[in-house]
Enzyme design. Structure first.
Site, PDB file in Angstrom:
ATOM      1  N   GLU A   1       0.829  -1.156   0.075  1.00 44.71           N
ATOM      2  CA  GLU A   1      -0.092  -0.165  -0.017  1.00 44.71           C
ATOM      3  C   GLU A   1       0.683   1.194   0.046  1.00 44.71           C
ATOM      4  O   GLU A   1       1.590   1.454   0.974  1.00 44.71           O
ATOM      5  CB  GLU A   1      -1.050  -0.033   1.223  1.00 44.71           C
ATOM      6  N   CYS A   2       0.591   2.212  -0.813  1.00 47.39           N
ATOM      7  CA  CYS A   2       1.246   3.732  -0.902  1.00 47.39           C
ATOM      8  C   CYS A   2       2.906   3.002  -0.877  1.00 47.39           C
ATOM      9  O   CYS A   2       3.591   2.930  -1.865  1.00 47.39           O
ATOM     10  CB  CYS A   2       0.705   4.523  -0.021  1.00 47.39           C
ATOM     11  N   GLY A   3       3.605   3.690   0.475  1.00 46.15           N
ATOM     12  CA  GLY A   3       4.758   3.342   0.698  1.00 46.15           C
ATOM     13  C   GLY A   3       5.170   1.938   0.246  1.00 46.15           C
ATOM     14  O   GLY A   3       6.282   1.551  -0.191  1.00 46.15           O
TER      15      GLY A   3
ATOM     16  N   MET B   1       5.552   1.490  -3.511  1.00 38.95           N
ATOM     17  CA  MET B   1       6.672   2.069  -4.081  1.00 38.95           C
ATOM     18  C   MET B   1       7.991   1.319  -3.706  1.00 38.95           C
ATOM     19  O   MET B   1       8.935   1.126  -4.447  1.00 38.95           O
ATOM     20  CB  MET B   1       7.052   3.406  -3.331  1.00 38.95           C
TER      21      MET B   1
ATOM     22  N   SER C   1      -0.819  -0.636  -4.965  1.00 40.11           N
ATOM     23  CA  SER C   1      -1.516   0.638  -5.388  1.00 40.11           C
ATOM     24  C   SER C   1      -1.246   1.862  -4.240  1.00 40.11           C
ATOM     25  O   SER C   1      -0.558   1.445  -3.250  1.00 40.11           O
ATOM     26  CB  SER C   1      -2.895   0.390  -5.626  1.00 40.11           C
TER      27      SER C   1
END
Length: 440
Positions: A333-335, A338, A433
């Site tokens: 999720e998010c971080g 990435m 995502s």
């Protein structure tokens, strides 16, 4: 709908806008009430990871988010009832301006803090920043009082007052409209908690947090009538329907947990455990590997961009995740998303090699704010569900996407129903995502 076990008397801390002092008042009040012998249960309105972590330390009880747009009412009702067991008072911190929300309603409201007040009957303590004004503050308070049916403004705490004369002018105007002033906080720069681009610095990163919270409690005790605050609290009324379950991503979940990966909602962890799942945490920053007996690896959001060098050098961690993903799901999720990508460019422009399970390339060299509620419809099967399933959550980051070549994970829309370009990604058993999951 039937009544669930009623939560204890409660109050909601609201304000006309962000930056008015809600968090200062909430944290100081939580710690002051705890020191006075109260079992105080904190909540946070809206999607926020930072404030609840401070609540936990201040109150000594787990803090949960409640959100009228992204969370189903039965889930919120269950949280309000279950989390408050054993408490004698509830303090819920609002977000932004008290009546601020999105335009289109979600599950049972538009995300405004006032939705919780109307749904529970808990009165509101209004925090007014009166710097640069005096009697005008009464007009603001009156507008709050009459803006929405079912919302009671029980009292006002004045913030950033300049003098005894200033307090008198504002207090007399508020008294004239029947609005009791229960506190007046002088300007005090030394009590401000450190901040970062996504909000406050995380609780575990704040130096001498206990002493800072004690100083906030001293500040509240000296300038707020805490006894009167307790008297103004009223029992909540929570109507609940069929309990809302959240399907866990696996029976045994390997959860990344450290300063780079800390953004996961407590209500999700609680729901996973209630469903019978086990959660085994590990630290990527310490180059730890996930539990090899886990069914899934979950990399939550956080601040990987602040620790990109250490993550790039965590070879045992990266190798273990790559091997795990050959046979079992990995989700970010998010971080975490990435970190699953091929590379991350930090704010100074330096590129760091990430895990490489997804083709995502992100950059913080040029900041771009991405913020808001999100509704996602899955188009690929994954640990989040099956194609056609709908998820609700939010997005909040400053990363720019350089490349995103993977198979889209879902159709994504904002709170107005507009389709969005960033749709997450899937490659093999790896998914991710920018969506922070709140409910499904």
């Amino acid at each position: 709908m039937t009544d669930a076990s009623p939560p204890p008397p409660g109050l909601i801390i609201g304000a006309p806008r962000s930056g008015s002092g809600k968090t200062t008042v909430t944290l100081g009040l939580l710690r002051a009430l705890k020191r006075h012998g109260h079992a105080v249960q904190p909540f946070k309105c809206g999607p926020d990871y930072i404030d609840p972590a401070f609540h936990v330390v201040a109150a000594g009880r787990a803090s949960y988010n409640v959100d009228s747009w992204a969370m189903r009412w039965p889930r919120v009702a269950g949280l309000l009832s279950e989390a408050s067991r054993g408490a004698d008072i509830v303090i819920a911190e609002g977000l932004m301006g008290f009546y601020d929300g999105v335009v289109q309603p979600g599950h049972w409201g538009n995300g405004a803090s006032s939705d919780l007040a109307a749904a529970t009957g808990w009165p509101v303590i209004l925090v007014l920043d009166v710097s640069g004004q005096s009697q005008t503050a009464a007009a603001v308070a009156r507008g709050f009082q009459n803006f929405r049916d079912g919302v009671e403004i029980a009292g006002v705490i004045l913030n950033r007052v300049g003098s005894a004369r200033h307090i008198r002018f504002v207090s007399e105007a508020l008294t004239a409209i029947g609005m009791p002033v229960v506190g007046a906080l002088p300007r005090e720069a030394n009590l401000v908690l450190p901040e970062r681009h996504l909000g406050l610095v995380q609780a575990e990163e704040t130096v001498e947090l206990e002493s800072r919270l004690d100083a906030l409690a001293d500040f509240i005790d000296a300038n707020v009538d805490v006894t009167r605050i307790v008297q103004l609290a009223k029992p909540g009324s929570v109507a609940a329907g069929t309990p809302a379950n959240i399907r866990p991503p696996g029976q045994r979940i390997a959860l990344a947990r450290d300063a780079a990966f800390s953004f996961v909602y407590p209500h999700l962890l609680s729901a996973w455990r209630t469903a019978g799942s086990e959660i085994a945490t590990f630290s990527p920053l310490a180059d730890e590997v996930p539990d090899l007996n886990a069914d899934v690896v979950w990399l939550p959001g956080g601040y990987p961009e602040l620790h990109a060098g250490r993550l790039a050098a965590a070879h045992r961690f990266k190798s273990a995740i790559r091997k795990f993903a050959q046979t079992r799901p990995v989700h970010g999720e998010c971080g975490g998303y990435m970190a699953l990508g091929t590379g991350l460019v930090d704010a100074s422009g330096e590129r760091h090699e990430m895990i490489g399970l997804l083709g995502l390339e992100t950059s913080f060299a040029t900041r771009k704010l991405n913020l808001g509620y999100r509704k996602a419809e899955l188009v690929e099967p994954c640990v989040l569900g099956s194609p056609g399933d709908t998820l609700t959550g939010h997005e909040f980051h400053y990363a720019s996407v350089i490349s995103s070549p993977d198979t889209p994970l879902f159709h994504l829309r904002d709170s107005d129903g507009n389709a969005l370009a960033q749709r997450g990604g899937r490659r093999g058993l790896t998914t991710g995502s920018f969506l922070h999951l709140i409910d499904l």
